[in-house]
Structures are given as structure tokens and as C-alpha cells.
Design a protein around this motif. Sequence first.
Motif, mmCIF file in Angstrom:
data_model
loop_
_atom_site.group_PDB
_atom_site.id
_atom_site.type_symbol
_atom_site.label_atom_id
_atom_site.label_comp_id
_atom_site.label_asym_id
_atom_site.label_seq_id
_atom_site.Cartn_x
_atom_site.Cartn_y
_atom_site.Cartn_z
ATOM 1 N N GLU A 1 -11.450 2.228 3.332
ATOM 2 C CA GLU A 1 -10.216 1.538 3.740
ATOM 3 C C GLU A 1 -10.130 1.317 5.253
ATOM 4 O OE1 GLU A 1 -5.720 1.410 1.851
ATOM 5 O OE2 GLU A 1 -6.907 3.241 1.679
ATOM 6 N N SER B 1 -7.968 5.275 9.205
ATOM 7 C CA SER B 1 -7.774 4.111 8.351
ATOM 8 C C SER B 1 -6.445 3.413 8.635
ATOM 9 C CB SER B 1 -7.846 4.520 6.875
ATOM 10 O OG SER B 1 -7.525 3.444 6.033
ATOM 11 N N CYS C 1 -13.984 1.341 -0.762
ATOM 12 C CA CYS C 1 -12.731 0.649 -0.465
ATOM 13 C C CYS C 1 -12.996 -0.233 0.749
ATOM 14 C CB CYS C 1 -11.620 1.660 -0.170
ATOM 15 S SG CYS C 1 -10.000 0.907 0.084
ATOM 16 N N SER D 1 0.828 -1.207 0.000
ATOM 17 C CA SER D 1 0.000 0.000 0.000
ATOM 18 C C SER D 1 0.855 1.247 0.000
ATOM 19 C CB SER D 1 -0.927 0.021 1.227
ATOM 20 O OG SER D 1 -1.597 1.246 1.335
#
Length: 407
Positions: free
Chosen positions: A388, A46, A328, A15
Motif C-alpha cells: 500500500e 503507507s 497491495c 479506505s
Amino acid sequence: MESLKHLYKIGRGPSSSHTMGPDKAARLFRAKYPQADKYVVYLYGSLSDTGKGHKTDVAVIEAFAPVKTDVIFAGMPSFPLPHENTMDFYAEKDGKRIGFARIMSVGGGDIVVEGSEVAKHRDVYKENTFAEISEYCLSHNIRISDYVFENEGEEIKEYLRTVWETMKQSIHDGLSTRGILDGGLEVERKAQLLYNQTHIDESSTTRENRLVCAYAFAVSEQNAAGKVIVTAPTCGACAVVPSVLRYMQEKRGFSDEQIIRALAVGGIIGDLVKTNASISGAECGCQAEIGTACSMAAAALCELFSMGLGQIEYAAEVAMEHMLGLTCDPVCGLVQIPCIERNAVAAMRAINALSLANFLSNTRRISFDDVVKTMYRTGKDISYRYKETAKGGLAEIELKRKRNEDK
């Protein structure tokens, strides 16, 4: 706008916002307080929710090694966060605090230090919208790729050549590797299976879908395994651009020089989204990552086929428009489900956008700039659970399953 060098970054997955950004932030903080004998890092939002799955703690601890480092997953604090990916860094010496910094990981591996100009890059493009770039290109009778080379200089070509070689290598390595991805979901690598699964009566359309998906799976699986990839515009969406460009180069025989021009055009599209909206899944959902990647790939394909400005804009707009609202929701916080398949689907959609642009660009009623603004507003409206955090959507299925197992 910034140089494309700050959009296309060569680094390790999984990521850009959860590993590359925190790693960069930790190294920056360490350089400021090298005398510290202990570091304490609080991860919020997140970064806290999916940091374990993204190996954020590992990235931070390794950046400070061998100095003792405590990483605290702090969840959502009582104070408002300046960004959904926020970190507080503390430096200690002999038990006393000697330094502090609040740093945001804003997507694509970029960071912003609160109250500081350290992380800002020099702008190389005066134009900040597609409309402005289009007007400039039309008035000077040049293509967008020429516009990139004019503003960045000839050295950007060599940088993009390195980017392309890295992209091709990630496809090759992904196709050459089998096994189970780490993380606990027992996800099997499928790129090699897709690539080799041919049939005598396979149609040209089926073959195209299979190969494009094989290349996308290859890069995405490499990213999930923490291997070297190119952010395009992020790690989580790194497979869309290379998969369609590799396929078209093989099918049509485009030269590396033509691919470099395509990467330049795709990069401008990514830069526009990064400048006027966001490429952060934690801030705006997956529409910001995979939607941008799809637009980049569609525009790059248009450049390969020597399409005009209107067609490039139409393809980029269509690609983003039909990703609006995409959440996400990584299962277990890993960049595996649905992330890997999502790259493959977006790659095929980019080719669809190319086809539509070939026929329908004169019917366009919505500008790319308008879609980018809409994506940003939509992203801000999306619930925190779907950005996320692994708390909603597909990720919630796994959460419910684990709760049932614990009963």
C-alpha cells in the motif's frame, strides 16, 4: 476475540486504514486537547505514500475543522515505526506545544494509541483459533452461527441485519450510478454496464459470473467514491461478501435470517484473521484484505448451504491459501486499480471454494489456523514497496509513465 461489531463497520470509503482510522484518531486526539488552536499531524509509511490518493489529509483536516491543521506527509522516518500506518499528532496553543500522541491505524478502521489502552475493545469470545471454536461447537452440538449468538447475545442479530441492509443498499446505489470516479485515472463505473449486458444465449455460468461481478463492482465503486459501505473486513475489500450473498439470495431464495447467520460465520473468520494475523494491506499486503474477505465469503456461503465445520474450514482455507503473497499496489494510491476488479475476482473465487468444499473437505491437510499464520509471516516478508505504498507492482507502471511525461 472482539465483537463482530468491530469487524463489520458502517462508514464511508475509500479506505478503512487511511481514512476511517485517521479520522477516528484525529477525533480522539481533539477530544483530549479541545483547547488547542492548531494541530499538526505527521503521516508516516503507507499513510504518507498513499495518503493523498486515499484522502487521508482530507479526513484529518475535516476531523479537526475549523481549527487550523497542518498535515505533513513525512515518508519513512529515521526511527523504526511501530506499524506501517503510523501518525504523530501535536496540539498547540498560542504557539506552544501542549499535547502529543502517536497513533497507529491498524486496519479495518481500528486504531492503537501508543502507550494507551484506549483503543482496545472488550473480548466477547474466549476462543481464539478455528480449532478451539470447532472443538467448542462439536462438544456443544451447535453451528458457528449459534456460537456467535451465544457469545454476543440476540442483539448481534439486529446489528447484522443493519449490516446486511447497508450492504444491499450499497449494491443498489452502485448499480444505479454511472460516471467517472474522482482521482485522475478516469476510471469509468462499470457495475451498471455489467448488470445490463445480457445475451440471449448466455449460459448459467456466464450469468453467474456477470451478476456476481456486477454486484462486486457496484460496492467497490461506491467505496472508491467515498460513499457508505460496510467494512468486510476493510473498505478496500468491502465488496466480496455482499456480492456473493446477494447473488445467492436471489438465486436460491435464502431468507434474511439465513443471511444473518452467514454473516455471523463470515465475521468469525474475519475476526480470527484480525486476531492472529492482520487485515491491514499496509502491514501484510492485499492478501490480508482481499484474502480475508474471500475466506469470509467462502465460509458464509458454506453456512448458507448448511455445510459442516470441516467444510467451512476447508472453504475458508482454500480461499486464503490461493491469495498468499498477493501484493497491495494501488495505482496512484487510489482504491480503484486493481482494487475494484480484485473484489470481483475474489467473489468468484469464494464461490469456487464453496464448490471444492462440497467435494473435497475430507482430503484437507492444511488447517485454516496454519494458513492464517502463514499469511502473516508472508506479509511481513513482502517488500515495503508492495504494501500500500504505490511504489511497486502495477503502481510502478503509472510512476514510470509520469516520469516519461515529465522528461
